[in-house]
Design an enzyme around this catalytic site. Structure first.
Site, PDB file in Angstrom:
ATOM      1  N   HIS A 151       6.932  10.951  -6.326  1.00  0.00           N
ATOM      2  CA  HIS A 151       7.839   9.794  -6.266  1.00  0.00           C
ATOM      3  C   HIS A 151       7.297   8.726  -5.317  1.00  0.00           C
ATOM      4  O   HIS A 151       7.748   7.577  -5.348  1.00  0.00           O
ATOM      5  CB  HIS A 151       9.219  10.270  -5.810  1.00  0.00           C
ATOM      6  CG  HIS A 151      10.357   9.438  -6.319  1.00  0.00           C
ATOM      7  ND1 HIS A 151      10.223   8.107  -6.652  1.00  0.00           N
ATOM      8  CD2 HIS A 151      11.666   9.741  -6.549  1.00  0.00           C
ATOM      9  CE1 HIS A 151      11.388   7.632  -7.064  1.00  0.00           C
ATOM     10  NE2 HIS A 151      12.274   8.601  -7.016  1.00  0.00           N
ATOM     11  N   ASP A 367       4.874  13.880 -28.121  1.00  0.00           N
ATOM     12  CA  ASP A 367       4.293  14.742 -29.162  1.00  0.00           C
ATOM     13  C   ASP A 367       2.783  14.811 -28.916  1.00  0.00           C
ATOM     14  O   ASP A 367       2.062  13.834 -29.118  1.00  0.00           O
ATOM     15  CB  ASP A 367       4.613  14.144 -30.533  1.00  0.00           C
ATOM     16  CG  ASP A 367       3.908  14.858 -31.677  1.00  0.00           C
ATOM     17  OD1 ASP A 367       3.167  15.834 -31.419  1.00  0.00           O
ATOM     18  OD2 ASP A 367       4.088  14.434 -32.824  1.00  0.00           O
TER      19      ASP A 367
END
Length: 422
Positions: A151, A367
Site C-alpha cells: 500500500h 483471465d
C-alpha cells in the site's frame, strides 16, 4: 477439515528487461508517504482447465509476471524509508504450493482466515517489498493466484491495474494492446517532510475477527428503499447500494455493541474516495500509485436509523472536491490534520469506522488464459472497525468483509435485525 498448504518452491521473479538508470529512483508521492505500511491482498480462484497442466500454468505465469514487472518496475524494487523505491530489479518473491483439498472446499462458505494460507506473507509483513505472489494448486486441478502489493506504492485501483495487466499479458502472450501505467504521483502530489507522522497509526495487534456477510440483491434493494425517504429536515434521494449498506451496518454496530455517545470522544465514519476523477483535468485508471483519500463524516451516535449518517457521508464525499485536492497537493495542512488525528487516536479519543468499496471495480476480469475466476477473496486485515464491500461473483449481491474486535463481532453477528437482511 483443516486446510493445509505445502510450499513446494520459492523463487524471485525479476523484470524481463532492466530498468534504465534514469528511472532507478522512484520518488514516493505525499499520498504514498502517508499510506499504511501493509500489503493489499487479493486471491483469485480458478477451476481446473484440461488444456493446461500445473507446470504449464507455472511457466506461463512466471514469464508474463516478468514482462509485467519490467513495466511496473517499482514493484520489483526495494522501498527505502517513506521516501522512494530503489528500482534495482531485485524482483518479486514467487511461491508455489499445493493444497490438501479441492477448490470447492475453499470457495464454498469461505473463511477469511484461510485466505492467509494462499498468500506468501501476512498483510503486515510488508518489509520493503513492492509485490509478492503465491500460486497454489488444488487436488482437483484448480488454481489459486494470491497477489500482494504494498500500500506504500499503490491503492486498490492500482492493485487491480497490476493484476488485470498481468492476466492480459499472460492471456495474449505479449504486451501488445495493453496500455502502460503512468507514474506521475509525485509530480501531482509532491512529497513532504512527514516527520512526526506514523503511517502505521491504527494498525492493531489485538485479537481481530474477520467475517464475510453476504447481502443478496433483494435485501440491498429493501435497504435502499428504507433509506430513500429520509425525514422532513433531511430528505433523501434513493441511496446507492454501498450507501444503504454502510448506513445499515453502522447502525447495527452501534446497536449491537450498545455504544453510547461520550462527550470526550470523536466519532468518525470514513469512506475511501478515488481522486483520479476529481482532479482537473481528471486522471485515467492507468495512473499508478496512491491517488485516493478518505472522506470523513462525523455522525451522532445512536440518534437515528441511519438517515443522518447517509446525509453526512454524502456531504463528506461532496467535500472531496477541487479545493480539497488543491490543499492535498500543498500537503502541509493535511499533514497537520493527520498528526492531530494520530494524537487523538493514541489517547483513545477517536472512535472510527471505515468503509471501502471495491464494488464495480474490475474484480472478476483477471483471465490468465484459463477463464475468469469463480471467486475472488481478500484476507483478514489489521484494522478494527473496517468494512470492505466486494461484489459477489454473480455481480448482484455484495459481500461485506467486516473486521471487528472479537467481543464486538460476537455481539454484531448475533444482531437479529442484521440476520434478517442476510
Amino acid at each position: 477439515m483443516e486446510i493445509e498448504i505445502e510450499v513446494v518452491s520459492n523463487e524471485t521473479i525479476k523484470p524481463s528487461s532492466p530498468t534504465p538508470e534514469s528511472l532507478r529512483k522512484y520518488q514516493l508521492s505525499f499520498l504514498d508517504q502517508i499510506a499504511p505500511p501493509i500489503f493489499m491482498p487479493l486471491v483469485y480462484f480458478y477451476p481446473a482447465d484440461a488444456k493446461f497442466s500445473s507446470p504449464e500454468k507455472s511457466n506461463h505465469l512466471k514469464k508474463s509476471l516478468s514482462q509485467v514487472l519490467s513495466r511496473f518496475y517499482p514493484l520489483a524494487g526495494q522501498l527505502i524509508d517513506d521516501l522512494y523505491v530503489d528500482c534495482n530489479d531485485e524482483g518479486a518473491p514467487y511461491v508455489e504450493a499445493v493444497a490438501n483439498c479441492s477448490l470447492s472446499q475453499v470457495v464454498t462458505n469461505p473463511i477469511p482466515k484461510n485466505m492467509d494460507k494462499f498468500l506468501p506473507y501476512k498483510v503486515d509483513e510488508v518489509q520493503n517489498l513492492g509485490m509478492a505472489v503465491q500460486v497454489t494448486y488444488f487436488q482437483c486441478g484448480g488454481t489459486a493466484v494470491g497477489v500482494l502489493i504494498s500500500h506504500k506504492i499503490a491503492d486498490a485501483l492500482s492493485l487491480f491495474l497490476v493484476a488485470n495487466t498481468w492476466a492480459a499479458v499472460a492471456r495474449n502472450g505479449n504486451y501488445d494492446d495493453v496500455p502502460s501505467p503512468k507514474f506521475e504521483g509525485a509530480k501531482i502530489f509532491p512529497p513532504r517532510d512527514a516527520a512526526g507522522f506514523k503511517p502505521s497509526t491504527g494498525i492493531v495487534k489485538e485479537q481481530l475477527v474477520t467475517k464475510i456477510f453476504t447481502f443478496p440483491a433483494s435485501k440491498i434493494s429493501a435497504l435502499q428503499e428504507r433509506y430513500s425517504g429520509g425525514t422532513a429536515e433531511l430528505p433523501q434521494r434513493r441511496p446507492s447500494r454501498v450507501e444503504a449498506l454502510s448506513a445499515f451496518i453502522w447502525t447495527r454496530f452501534i446497536s449491537a455493541t450498545q455504544m453510547k455517545a461520550d462527550p470526550n470522544k470523536i466519532y468518525t465514519v470514513h469512506h475511501a474516495v478515488n481522486l483520479r476523477t476529481r482532479l482537473d483535468p481528471p486522471l485515467s485508471e492507468y495512473h499508478f500509485g496512491n491517488i485516493s483519500r478518505l472522506a470523513i463524516a462525523m455522525p451522532s451516535v445512536g440518534v437515528d436509523g441511519g438517515s443522518e449518517l447517509l446525509q453526512k457521508v454524502r456531504e463528506a464525499i461532496r467535500a472531496v472536491d477541487g479545493e480539497y485536492v488543491a490543499q492535498l497537493r500543498q500537503g502541509d495542512k493535511h499533514l497537520n490534520f493527520l498528526k492531530e488525528r494520530m494524537a487523538q487516536a493514541n489517547k483513545g479519543e477517536l472512535v472510527t469506522f471505515n468503509f471501502t468499496s471495491l464494488c464495480r471495480f474490475p474484480l472478476y476480469e483477471a483471465d490468465f488464459g484459463w477463464g475468469k475466476p469463480v471467486w475472488v477473496g481478500s484476507a483478514g486485515l489489521v484494522y478494527k472497525n473496517l468494512v470492505t464491500f466486494i461484489d459477489t461473483a454473480a455481480g448482484n449481491g455484495i459481500e461485506a468483509w467486516i473486521n471487528l474486535k472479537k467481543e464486538d463481532m460476537e455481539k454484531f453477528e448475533a444482531d437479529l435485525e442484521l440476520q434478517e437482511f442476510l
